[in-house]
Write an enzyme that holds these catalytic residues in place. Structure first.
Site, PDB file in Angstrom:
ATOM      1  N   ALA A  34       0.812  -1.217   0.000  1.00  0.00           N
ATOM      2  CA  ALA A  34       0.000   0.000   0.000  1.00  0.00           C
ATOM      3  C   ALA A  34       0.846   1.267   0.000  1.00  0.00           C
ATOM      4  O   ALA A  34       0.617   2.193  -0.797  1.00  0.00           O
ATOM      5  CB  ALA A  34      -0.945  -0.002   1.199  1.00  0.00           C
ATOM      6  N   GLU A  35       1.821   1.333   0.891  1.00  0.00           N
ATOM      7  CA  GLU A  35       2.597   2.565   1.031  1.00  0.00           C
ATOM      8  C   GLU A  35       3.493   2.808  -0.182  1.00  0.00           C
ATOM      9  O   GLU A  35       3.601   3.939  -0.680  1.00  0.00           O
ATOM     10  CB  GLU A  35       3.429   2.510   2.317  1.00  0.00           C
ATOM     11  CG  GLU A  35       2.593   2.386   3.583  1.00  0.00           C
ATOM     12  CD  GLU A  35       2.206   0.952   3.916  1.00  0.00           C
ATOM     13  OE1 GLU A  35       1.446   0.769   4.875  1.00  0.00           O
ATOM     14  OE2 GLU A  35       2.656   0.029   3.202  1.00  0.00           O
ATOM     15  N   TYR A 103      -2.067 -14.091   2.250  1.00  0.00           N
ATOM     16  CA  TYR A 103      -0.798 -13.533   2.706  1.00  0.00           C
ATOM     17  C   TYR A 103       0.114 -14.604   3.302  1.00  0.00           C
ATOM     18  O   TYR A 103      -0.341 -15.495   4.020  1.00  0.00           O
ATOM     19  CB  TYR A 103      -1.031 -12.474   3.787  1.00  0.00           C
ATOM     20  CG  TYR A 103      -1.745 -11.236   3.316  1.00  0.00           C
ATOM     21  CD1 TYR A 103      -1.150 -10.368   2.410  1.00  0.00           C
ATOM     22  CD2 TYR A 103      -3.009 -10.921   3.799  1.00  0.00           C
ATOM     23  CE1 TYR A 103      -1.800  -9.226   1.994  1.00  0.00           C
ATOM     24  CE2 TYR A 103      -3.671  -9.772   3.382  1.00  0.00           C
ATOM     25  CZ  TYR A 103      -3.062  -8.931   2.478  1.00  0.00           C
ATOM     26  OH  TYR A 103      -3.713  -7.811   2.071  1.00  0.00           O
ATOM     27  N   ARG A 105       3.063 -13.512   5.250  1.00  0.00           N
ATOM     28  CA  ARG A 105       3.850 -12.385   5.752  1.00  0.00           C
ATOM     29  C   ARG A 105       4.112 -12.464   7.252  1.00  0.00           C
ATOM     30  O   ARG A 105       4.744 -11.577   7.815  1.00  0.00           O
ATOM     31  CB  ARG A 105       3.143 -11.070   5.409  1.00  0.00           C
ATOM     32  CG  ARG A 105       1.858 -10.857   6.177  1.00  0.00           C
ATOM     33  CD  ARG A 105       0.946  -9.788   5.585  1.00  0.00           C
ATOM     34  NE  ARG A 105       1.564  -8.502   5.403  1.00  0.00           N
ATOM     35  CZ  ARG A 105       0.922  -7.439   4.882  1.00  0.00           C
ATOM     36  NH1 ARG A 105      -0.346  -7.558   4.518  1.00  0.00           N
ATOM     37  NH2 ARG A 105       1.533  -6.296   4.732  1.00  0.00           N
ATOM     38  N   GLY A 229     -18.547   7.353  -5.202  1.00  0.00           N
ATOM     39  CA  GLY A 229     -17.663   8.507  -5.128  1.00  0.00           C
ATOM     40  C   GLY A 229     -17.047   8.688  -3.757  1.00  0.00           C
ATOM     41  O   GLY A 229     -16.600   7.732  -3.127  1.00  0.00           O
ATOM     42  N   GLY A 253      -5.763  -1.999  -5.102  1.00  0.00           N
ATOM     43  CA  GLY A 253      -4.890  -0.855  -5.340  1.00  0.00           C
ATOM     44  C   GLY A 253      -5.631   0.439  -5.592  1.00  0.00           C
ATOM     45  O   GLY A 253      -5.007   1.504  -5.652  1.00  0.00           O
ATOM     46  N   ALA A 254      -6.957   0.373  -5.718  1.00  0.00           N
ATOM     47  CA  ALA A 254      -7.721   1.593  -5.995  1.00  0.00           C
ATOM     48  C   ALA A 254      -7.601   2.595  -4.856  1.00  0.00           C
ATOM     49  O   ALA A 254      -7.467   3.806  -5.083  1.00  0.00           O
ATOM     50  CB  ALA A 254      -9.181   1.248  -6.246  1.00  0.00           C
ATOM     51  N   ASP A 256      -5.145   2.957  -2.781  1.00  0.00           N
ATOM     52  CA  ASP A 256      -3.803   3.554  -2.789  1.00  0.00           C
ATOM     53  C   ASP A 256      -3.710   4.626  -3.863  1.00  0.00           C
ATOM     54  O   ASP A 256      -3.094   5.681  -3.652  1.00  0.00           O
ATOM     55  CB  ASP A 256      -2.741   2.478  -3.034  1.00  0.00           C
ATOM     56  CG  ASP A 256      -2.824   1.356  -2.014  1.00  0.00           C
ATOM     57  OD1 ASP A 256      -3.248   1.626  -0.879  1.00  0.00           O
ATOM     58  OD2 ASP A 256      -2.470   0.216  -2.364  1.00  0.00           O
TER      59      ASP A 256
END
Length: 317
Positions: A34-35, A103, A105, A229, A253-254, A256
């Site tokens: 994300a970052e 994941y 992780r 929206g 990813g939207a 982000d």
């Protein structure tokens, strides 16, 4: 750097067919986090961004660093460790656009990050610190790092943008609520999704969610409403920005992309409404492309979307 962010990026393996993973035999390797997605989105839009993390001393760690650095993001504060591996995850695509993420992780290299990994002088020269709720979920030391970074930003008059970005597979629900609210109280701008906002505040309406966080001390709250929206509110204004209709190829990813577009608007000193409009457009472009970072637009592509001249609804990669 105009923007500094930090967190875990992993190697992503996407199945090449719309099947349950047990029946998929070939995968496409990508990088996602994300970052770092936000940092890459900002560099694509012409801004300077720095991202730091702790990576495994392995091939995947080198691949991630090279990928992010190759997008123009400053990675000079990243470190390697041989005490844990780089995290990976798998994306399962099913018919009808359904996506499931798995994941791997737990006890990854990034989970070993601690407040000692923050270079405060590096953060102090930035205009904005971007923080998500993912990093503090990785470990106790990562939560301490996140708190430390936000406190350091406050000391150095660096604006804080906080995206709760809740990953339920990483959190105990009670701990998630208390800790994310603790972080939210330090933020200048908060970007919750509607479900996240309701979970954290107990309030189902965007207006009520925004007012809750404004009372905590934020300057403005932007509630992401997906296909409806986004709603925004500050102490002096409020409004709704409609979504942009596109054919959804990959929703991951939207959020982000939305954050990158919004932060870009802040850096450009846009009005709050225009910054949210910019965020909506970036998010719309991202969902029209397969992959977390592949669809992040440059400024020319973003302006085409904003002017209604683009055909992104037909883009497939």
């Amino acid at each position: 750097m105009e923007v500094v962010t930090f967190g875990e990026s992993m190697v992503l393996f996407s199945g090449d067919q719309e099947l349950p993973l047990e029946y998929v035999h070939q995968f496409h390797k990508q990088m996602a986090g994300a970052e770092s997605n936000v940092a890459i989105g900002l560099t694509r839009l012409g801004h300077s961004a720095g991202w730091f993390s702790k990576l495994g001393q392995d091939a995947f760690g080198r691949y991630i660093l090279q990928s992010i650095r190759g997008q123009g993001v400053d990675t000079s504060r990243c470190t390697y460790t041989d005490a844990a591996p780089t995290g990976v995850f798998f994306k399962e695509r099913r018919s009808g656009g359904k996506t499931q993420v798995y994941y791997y992780r737990h006890q990854s290299a990034a989970s070993l990050m601690s407040k000692e990994d923050l270079d405060e002088s590096y953060l102090a020269q930035a205009k904005i610190l971007h923080v998500t709720g993912i990093t503090p979920a990785l470990s106790e030391s990562c939560f301490e790092l996140t708190m430390h970074a936000m406190d350091a930003a406050k000391r150095n008059q660096v604006c804080i943008v906080f995206d709760p970005n809740i990953r339920w597979k990483l959190w105990d629900r009670d701990k998630a609520k208390s800790r994310l609210l603790e972080l939210a109280a330090k933020a200048d701008y908060i970007l919750p999704g509607l479900d996240e906002g309701e979970f954290l505040t107990g309030r189902p309406r965007p207006k009520d969610i925004a007012e809750f966080f404004l009372k905590l001390g934020s300057k403005a709250v932007i509630v992401k409403l997906g296909k409806d929206g986004a709603y925004y509110q500050s102490l002096t204004e409020r409004g709704h920005v409609p979504s942009i209709s596109v054919q959804e190829i990959d929703p991951v990813g939207a959020g982000d992309g939305f954050a990158a577009g919004f932060i870009s608007g802040l850096l450009r000193q846009d009005t709050l409404a225009n910054a949210v409009t910019r965020a909506n457009a970036v998010g719309a472009i991202v969902v029209g492309v397969q992959g977390d970072t592949e669809g992040l637009p440059n400024e020319e592509e973003l302006q085409e979307m904003l002017s209604g001249q683009t055909g992104y609804q037909n883009v497939q990669r």
